[in-house]
Write a protein that holds these residues in place. Structure first.
Motif, short mmCIF file in Angstrom:
data_model
loop_
_atom_site.label_atom_id
_atom_site.label_comp_id
_atom_site.label_asym_id
_atom_site.label_seq_id
_atom_site.Cartn_x
_atom_site.Cartn_y
_atom_site.Cartn_z
N HIS A 197 7.46 -22.70 25.01
CA HIS A 197 7.08 -24.07 25.38
C HIS A 197 8.28 -25.00 25.51
N PHE A 198 9.34 -24.74 24.78
CA PHE A 198 10.50 -25.62 24.77
C PHE A 198 11.76 -24.85 25.17
N ASP A 199 12.62 -25.51 25.91
CA ASP A 199 13.90 -24.92 26.28
C ASP A 199 14.91 -25.28 25.19
N ALA A 200 15.00 -24.43 24.16
CA ALA A 200 15.85 -24.72 23.00
C ALA A 200 16.51 -23.44 22.53
N ARG A 201 17.59 -23.60 21.80
CA ARG A 201 18.30 -22.45 21.25
C ARG A 201 17.50 -21.82 20.11
N PRO A 202 17.80 -20.55 19.78
CA PRO A 202 17.02 -19.86 18.75
C PRO A 202 16.92 -20.60 17.42
N LEU A 203 18.04 -21.12 16.92
CA LEU A 203 17.99 -21.81 15.64
C LEU A 203 17.16 -23.09 15.73
N ALA A 204 17.21 -23.75 16.88
CA ALA A 204 16.40 -24.96 17.07
C ALA A 204 14.91 -24.61 17.11
N VAL A 205 14.57 -23.47 17.71
CA VAL A 205 13.18 -23.03 17.74
C VAL A 205 12.69 -22.72 16.33
N ILE A 206 13.52 -22.02 15.55
CA ILE A 206 13.15 -21.70 14.16
C ILE A 206 12.99 -22.99 13.36
#
Length: 230
Positions: A153-162
């Motif tokens: 759903h969001f274009d974000a880096r892995p750590l930001a998604v976590i």
């Protein structure tokens, strides 16, 4: 006098029958979709040699499940769905592997620590630490369920998604418990009816969690930027 009454009853039953038929057709479409997604998940997991294929395949399932939940299902043939899945698999290859292996490493570390504490003895401190580790393990498992819809759903880096999944889990526990409960219910159904596993596999719970998150309002319907296949 009786003929018009019968006619009226038939008229009233017509729309209800049509709605029931539409519901049955919708259920059949969803089940077919899940079977197709599970088959693609298996194929592209093997294409990546299991180790490098499983997480991009999971991300591709989440991306298509997100589109379905938003009512943007693309009508087309099996070949078109397969090509769409392949685009998501390739486009999210690095991102999904980084995300998946971070969580896998965290889960493995917790498991190793729990076994070390179990081997060290069962004193009061050991029991306390083991309980903490079990809670952490449950948290990592919950994050493992939530991160894929968020990553789609969001274009974000892995750590930001976590981090976003942690915020959702701790900041909005009721919103997070709904999809987790749905996934747990489906897991129980898998346990009771093992034949469901080869039919729906990972696609079933992931599709369900994504739908609950989006339709329940836990995720915005139109994010500022969502990842697209490259």
């Amino acid at each position: 006098m009786s003929a018009p009454a019968v006619g009226k009853r038939q008229d009233r039953s017509g729309p209800g029958t049509s709605r029931l038929l539409a519901v049955h057709l919708r259920i059949a479409d969803v089940l077919l979709r899940l079977v197709q997604l599970h088959a693609l998940w298996l194929g592209w997991t093997l294409r990546g040699g299991l180790v490098l294929g499983v997480f991009p395949a999971t991300a591709a399932v989440a991306a298509i499940a997100r589109r379905d939940a938003l009512g943007r299902t693309a009508e087309g043939s099996w070949g078109e769905l397969r090509r769409d899945f392949a685009r998501h698999w390739r486009g999210q290859f690095r991102h999904a592997n980084a995300l998946g292996w971070i969580l896998a490493a965290a889960g493995a570390l917790i498991l190793i620590e729990e076994r070390v504490m179990r081997a060290a003895g069962d004193g009061a401190i050991g029991v306390f630490v083991a309980g903490v580790l079990w809670m952490l393990g449950a948290g990592v498992a919950a994050l493992g369920v939530l991160v894929w819809p968020l990553a789609a759903h969001f274009d974000a880096r892995p750590l930001a998604v976590i981090r976003g999944a942690v915020v959702l889990l701790l900041g909005r526990p009721l919103a997070a418990l709904a999809p987790l409960g749905a996934a747990a219910a489906l897991a129980a159904a898998y346990y009771l009816v093992p034949g469901l596993i080869p039919a729906f596999g990972v696609a079933g719970p992931l599709w369900l969690v994504t739908a609950v998150l989006l339709r329940g309002g836990a995720l915005p319907a139109a994010p500022a930027a969502a990842p697209e296949p490259r």
